[in-house]
Design an enzyme around this catalytic site. Structure first.
Site, PDB file in Angstrom:
ATOM      1  N   ASP A 241      -1.087  -6.160  -0.103  1.00  0.00           N
ATOM      2  CA  ASP A 241      -1.418  -5.501   1.163  1.00  0.00           C
ATOM      3  C   ASP A 241      -2.912  -5.286   1.273  1.00  0.00           C
ATOM      4  O   ASP A 241      -3.551  -4.814   0.316  1.00  0.00           O
ATOM      5  CB  ASP A 241      -0.764  -4.113   1.210  1.00  0.00           C
ATOM      6  CG  ASP A 241       0.496  -4.096   2.038  1.00  0.00           C
ATOM      7  OD1 ASP A 241       0.699  -5.019   2.851  1.00  0.00           O
ATOM      8  OD2 ASP A 241       1.285  -3.146   1.871  1.00  0.00           O
TER       9      ASP A 241
ATOM     10  N   LYS B 249      -1.189  -9.438   2.946  1.00  0.00           N
ATOM     11  CA  LYS B 249      -0.401  -8.985   4.108  1.00  0.00           C
ATOM     12  C   LYS B 249      -1.268  -8.045   4.933  1.00  0.00           C
ATOM     13  O   LYS B 249      -1.966  -7.202   4.375  1.00  0.00           O
ATOM     14  CB  LYS B 249       0.880  -8.274   3.659  1.00  0.00           C
ATOM     15  CG  LYS B 249       1.667  -7.675   4.833  1.00  0.00           C
ATOM     16  CD  LYS B 249       3.091  -7.334   4.458  1.00  0.00           C
ATOM     17  CE  LYS B 249       3.288  -6.037   3.758  1.00  0.00           C
ATOM     18  NZ  LYS B 249       2.844  -4.826   4.501  1.00  0.00           N
TER      19      LYS B 249
ATOM     20  N   GLU C 104      -1.187  -5.558   8.623  1.00  0.00           N
ATOM     21  CA  GLU C 104      -0.344  -4.921   9.626  1.00  0.00           C
ATOM     22  C   GLU C 104      -0.951  -5.098  11.006  1.00  0.00           C
ATOM     23  O   GLU C 104      -2.163  -4.880  11.167  1.00  0.00           O
ATOM     24  CB  GLU C 104      -0.219  -3.419   9.333  1.00  0.00           C
ATOM     25  CG  GLU C 104       0.514  -3.114   8.057  1.00  0.00           C
ATOM     26  CD  GLU C 104       0.722  -1.616   7.823  1.00  0.00           C
ATOM     27  OE1 GLU C 104       0.452  -0.817   8.750  1.00  0.00           O
ATOM     28  OE2 GLU C 104       1.161  -1.269   6.720  1.00  0.00           O
TER      29      GLU C 104
ATOM     30  N   ASP D 126       0.842  -1.203   0.000  1.00  0.00           N
ATOM     31  CA  ASP D 126       0.000   0.000   0.000  1.00  0.00           C
ATOM     32  C   ASP D 126       0.877   1.253   0.000  1.00  0.00           C
ATOM     33  O   ASP D 126       0.380   2.379  -0.026  1.00  0.00           O
ATOM     34  CB  ASP D 126      -1.016  -0.018   1.151  1.00  0.00           C
ATOM     35  CG  ASP D 126      -0.365  -0.066   2.520  1.00  0.00           C
ATOM     36  OD1 ASP D 126       0.873  -0.214   2.597  1.00  0.00           O
ATOM     37  OD2 ASP D 126      -1.098   0.025   3.530  1.00  0.00           O
ATOM     38  N   SER D 127       2.197   1.049  -0.026  1.00  0.00           N
ATOM     39  CA  SER D 127       3.131   2.165  -0.259  1.00  0.00           C
ATOM     40  C   SER D 127       2.884   2.774  -1.639  1.00  0.00           C
ATOM     41  O   SER D 127       3.424   3.828  -1.955  1.00  0.00           O
ATOM     42  CB  SER D 127       4.575   1.688  -0.146  1.00  0.00           C
ATOM     43  OG  SER D 127       4.793   0.552  -0.974  1.00  0.00           O
TER      44      SER D 127
ATOM     45  N   GLU E 250       9.491  -4.361  10.420  1.00  0.00           N
ATOM     46  CA  GLU E 250       9.933  -3.061   9.877  1.00  0.00           C
ATOM     47  C   GLU E 250      10.506  -2.149  10.951  1.00  0.00           C
ATOM     48  O   GLU E 250       9.884  -1.945  12.003  1.00  0.00           O
ATOM     49  CB  GLU E 250       8.755  -2.365   9.173  1.00  0.00           C
ATOM     50  CG  GLU E 250       9.156  -0.991   8.628  1.00  0.00           C
ATOM     51  CD  GLU E 250       8.194  -0.400   7.604  1.00  0.00           C
ATOM     52  OE1 GLU E 250       7.253  -1.097   7.174  1.00  0.00           O
ATOM     53  OE2 GLU E 250       8.412   0.772   7.233  1.00  0.00           O
TER      54      GLU E 250
END
Ligand code: KIV
Length: 280
Positions: free
Chosen positions: A100, A130, A132, A61-62, A199
């Site tokens: 993501d 993925k 978070e 999602d970057s 991270e």
């Protein structure tokens, strides 16, 4: 905690897959074997270039900052992830494509996460998602896994929580933080995550997490102690203006593009392009 089969070499795994795509169980088997290589990808052509070199392609999602010029990842929608995810799957042949799940698409609970993760996999053909978050997401990880969706977890600095973390800061510096992130990793591993992105954490924490869990850890700003590494592709290619300390720039693509476009612009203005070879 899962009982792991023996580690398998990359070569054996490629042979076994007979040219097919890597799967989440293949990635899980790579613990204590060769380091895993992951990069982000957002477009078909870039996926095609990265695919022969990477075990995993992450549709991160970057893309908020990298593709859309947004300030954070929070405004990213499921539709944006699906569009870019499908392009990356079309462009690649061998790497496992992980997508993501964007902010607001899984936090309400396992059912919401399943509804959105299954839609993402159906729309794109990707092999995993993925999410978070730590121990609070363990139930969601096992719920998705039990329903056929492999989950990569993401702990430490989790950019979707930038407002509660108080900025993009290195995590695990205090004893309390260190032991919370250790608990997160163990809970997600026990829940069945096939890999964990770690991270921006202090090196000792990356090392302890990697030793404590059965699934591979993939570090970004988390030291070579991890079982693999990931970077945002535009950062390592020198496309972004400012990068975190943990990024190594392997190219200066923005400088090269600038020089190429300056040469094009100059030749158009001088009526030196198109040349005879470019004419019909
Ligand atoms: O969105 C992303 O690119 C990521 C990586 C930084 C791990 O989550």
């Amino acid at each position: 905690m899962s009982t792991l089969p023996l580690p398998e070499s990359r070569e054996a795994e490629i042979k076994r897959n007979a040219g097919g795509r890597l799967t989440a169980p293949d990635i899980l088997r790579r613990k204590r074997s060769e380091p895993l290589v992951m990069l982000t990808a957002y477009t078909a052509r870039m996926a095609e270039i990265l695919d022969p070199h990477c075990d995993l392609l992450l549709v991160g999602d970057s893309l908020a900052q990298v593709i859309y010029g947004l300030p954070t990842t929070l405004p990213v929608s499921l539709e944006m992830m699906a569009t870019h995810g499908a392009a990356v799957v079309r462009g690649s042949k061998r790497a496992l494509v992980v997508i993501d799940m964007p902010f607001r698409s899984y936090e309400e609970g396992p059912e919401q996460a399943f509804r959105n993760a299954s839609w993402l996999l159906q729309e794109t053909g990707a092999g995993a998602v993925k999410i978070e978050g730590g121990i609070g997401l363990a139930e969601t990880v096992s719920f998705l896994k039990a329903r056929g969706i492999p989950v990569m977890s993401h702990i430490g600095l989790t950019p979707q929580s930038v407002h509660t973390l108080g900025g993009y800061k290195v995590q695990g510096r205090s004893n309390e933080d260190f032991s919370q992130i250790m608990q997160d990793a163990q809970a997600l591993d026990n829940a069945g995550a096939f890999a964990i992105v770690v991270e921006a954490v202090v090196e000792a924490l990356a090392r302890s997490v990697t030793q404590a869990v059965e699934c591979p850890t993939i570090g970004i700003g988390a030291s070579p102690a991890c079982d693999g590494q990931v970077l945002v592709v535009d950062d390592m290619l020198g496309m972004t203006e400012r990068v975190a300390r943990f990024v190594k720039r392997y190219e200066n693509l923005s400088g090269r593009i600038d020089a190429a476009v300056a040469a094009y612009s100059q030749s158009v203005r001088a009526r030196a392009f198109p040349e005879p070879a470019n004419l019909y």
